[in-house]
Scaffold this motif. Structure first.
Motif, PDB file in Angstrom:
ATOM      1  N   THR A 111       7.925   1.811   5.400  1.00  0.00           N
ATOM      2  CA  THR A 111       9.099   2.574   4.986  1.00  0.00           C
ATOM      3  C   THR A 111       8.654   3.955   4.537  1.00  0.00           C
ATOM      4  O   THR A 111       7.739   4.084   3.722  1.00  0.00           O
ATOM      5  N   LYS A 112       9.287   4.977   5.080  1.00  0.00           N
ATOM      6  CA  LYS A 112       8.978   6.338   4.658  1.00  0.00           C
ATOM      7  C   LYS A 112       9.796   6.650   3.417  1.00  0.00           C
ATOM      8  O   LYS A 112      11.001   6.422   3.382  1.00  0.00           O
ATOM      9  N   GLU A 113       9.105   7.150   2.394  1.00  0.00           N
ATOM     10  CA  GLU A 113       9.802   7.572   1.190  1.00  0.00           C
ATOM     11  C   GLU A 113      10.217   9.031   1.356  1.00  0.00           C
ATOM     12  O   GLU A 113       9.414   9.863   1.765  1.00  0.00           O
ATOM     13  N   LEU A 114      11.438   9.311   1.039  1.00  0.00           N
ATOM     14  CA  LEU A 114      11.971  10.666   1.176  1.00  0.00           C
ATOM     15  C   LEU A 114      11.764  11.452  -0.105  1.00  0.00           C
ATOM     16  O   LEU A 114      11.414  10.903  -1.148  1.00  0.00           O
ATOM     17  N   ASP A 130      11.498   4.020   9.273  1.00  0.00           N
ATOM     18  CA  ASP A 130      11.155   2.640   8.962  1.00  0.00           C
ATOM     19  C   ASP A 130      10.669   1.929  10.222  1.00  0.00           C
ATOM     20  O   ASP A 130      11.218   2.132  11.306  1.00  0.00           O
ATOM     21  N   TYR A 131       9.665   1.068  10.046  1.00  0.00           N
ATOM     22  CA  TYR A 131       9.087   0.337  11.163  1.00  0.00           C
ATOM     23  C   TYR A 131       8.822  -1.101  10.746  1.00  0.00           C
ATOM     24  O   TYR A 131       8.563  -1.379   9.580  1.00  0.00           O
ATOM     25  N   LEU A 157       0.853  -1.180   0.000  1.00  0.00           N
ATOM     26  CA  LEU A 157       0.000   0.000   0.000  1.00  0.00           C
ATOM     27  C   LEU A 157       0.888   1.229   0.000  1.00  0.00           C
ATOM     28  O   LEU A 157       1.893   1.278   0.700  1.00  0.00           O
ATOM     29  N   LEU A 158       0.526   2.219  -0.799  1.00  0.00           N
ATOM     30  CA  LEU A 158       1.230   3.493  -0.829  1.00  0.00           C
ATOM     31  C   LEU A 158       0.363   4.508  -0.100  1.00  0.00           C
ATOM     32  O   LEU A 158      -0.777   4.758  -0.484  1.00  0.00           O
ATOM     33  N   PHE A 159       0.892   5.061   0.957  1.00  0.00           N
ATOM     34  CA  PHE A 159       0.188   5.956   1.868  1.00  0.00           C
ATOM     35  C   PHE A 159       0.693   7.368   1.599  1.00  0.00           C
ATOM     36  O   PHE A 159       1.872   7.641   1.799  1.00  0.00           O
ATOM     37  N   THR A 209       4.844  10.354   2.865  1.00  0.00           N
ATOM     38  CA  THR A 209       4.555   9.237   1.975  1.00  0.00           C
ATOM     39  C   THR A 209       5.223   7.989   2.548  1.00  0.00           C
ATOM     40  O   THR A 209       6.418   7.999   2.829  1.00  0.00           O
ATOM     41  N   TYR A 210       4.438   6.944   2.740  1.00  0.00           N
ATOM     42  CA  TYR A 210       4.936   5.682   3.274  1.00  0.00           C
ATOM     43  C   TYR A 210       4.554   4.539   2.347  1.00  0.00           C
ATOM     44  O   TYR A 210       3.527   4.587   1.685  1.00  0.00           O
ATOM     45  N   VAL A 211       5.368   3.489   2.348  1.00  0.00           N
ATOM     46  CA  VAL A 211       5.022   2.238   1.703  1.00  0.00           C
ATOM     47  C   VAL A 211       4.787   1.236   2.824  1.00  0.00           C
ATOM     48  O   VAL A 211       5.644   1.041   3.687  1.00  0.00           O
ATOM     49  N   ILE A 212       3.599   0.631   2.816  1.00  0.00           N
ATOM     50  CA  ILE A 212       3.241  -0.372   3.806  1.00  0.00           C
ATOM     51  C   ILE A 212       3.193  -1.706   3.084  1.00  0.00           C
ATOM     52  O   ILE A 212       2.380  -1.896   2.180  1.00  0.00           O
ATOM     53  N   ASP A 213       4.079  -2.610   3.450  1.00  0.00           N
ATOM     54  CA  ASP A 213       4.126  -3.937   2.837  1.00  0.00           C
ATOM     55  C   ASP A 213       3.556  -4.927   3.850  1.00  0.00           C
ATOM     56  O   ASP A 213       4.192  -5.237   4.853  1.00  0.00           O
ATOM     57  N   VAL A 214       2.320  -5.395   3.608  1.00  0.00           N
ATOM     58  CA  VAL A 214       1.597  -6.262   4.534  1.00  0.00           C
ATOM     59  C   VAL A 214       1.691  -7.700   4.045  1.00  0.00           C
ATOM     60  O   VAL A 214       1.380  -7.985   2.881  1.00  0.00           O
ATOM     61  N   VAL A 215       2.125  -8.600   4.929  1.00  0.00           N
ATOM     62  CA  VAL A 215       2.282 -10.004   4.561  1.00  0.00           C
ATOM     63  C   VAL A 215       0.927 -10.626   4.232  1.00  0.00           C
ATOM     64  O   VAL A 215       0.766 -11.259   3.201  1.00  0.00           O
TER      65      VAL A 215
END
Length: 157
Positions: free
Chosen positions: A118-121, A103-104, A3-5, A127-133
């Motif tokens: 992961t926060k995109e700079l 990053d978390y 997901l792109l937040f 803007t964050y990328v959330i990678d959900v298993v």
């Protein structure tokens, strides 16, 4: 599931759009006027499916999480000196952040990975990328990211 937040650029309240890998809007988040942060999560059809609400007058920042109108748990900033850590009362999950708070990792009590954030700079807005298993955990993982971002926003104001 990725997901792109993205925070909306021009908004009076906290507002976000959450996209899938194909660029389709999966969730919309609208901030509501309240004492403390109150974020309503809507699905792609515009139905209210969740809320992240800040509890005020607590020693450390705390947010309550609701699916529809049912309380499912909370997340509270833990007192640490170096890396950010949050105490979560939801699914037994744990969140550990990097020193720079970009990053978390969200893990199960057994240590299994639930999601990485992961926060995109170099963007105008957060803007964050959330990678959900497991895609079934996407809404709850999003709620944690919203709470963490709101806590950071409160601290910087």
């Amino acid at each position: 599931m990725k997901l792109l937040f993205k925070q909306r650029f021009f908004s009076w309240f906290d507002s976000y759009d959450i996209y899938n890998e194909a660029g389709e809007t999966v969730y919309t988040v609208e901030g509501k006027l309240s004492w403390g942060h109150c974020l309503h999560i809507l699905d792609a059809a515009g139905n209210h499916i969740g809320t992240v609400k800040e509890r005020v007058l607590t020693l450390l920042p705390k947010f309550e999480l609701y699916e529809n109108d049912e309380y499912i748990g909370s997340i509270q900033k833990a007192f640490t000196f170096f890396t950010p850590k949050f105490d979560i009362d939801c699914n037994g999950w744990q969140v550990q952040g990097s020193f720079m708070e970009w990053d978390y990792q969200v893990t199960e009590p057994c240590g299994a990975l639930v999601a990485t954030v992961t926060k995109e700079l170099f963007h105008w807005t957060d803007t964050y990328v959330i990678d959900v298993v497991n895609p079934a955990d996407a809404l709850r993982a999003l709620m944690l990211v919203l709470a963490i971002d709101a806590e950071k926003c409160s601290r910087s104001n």
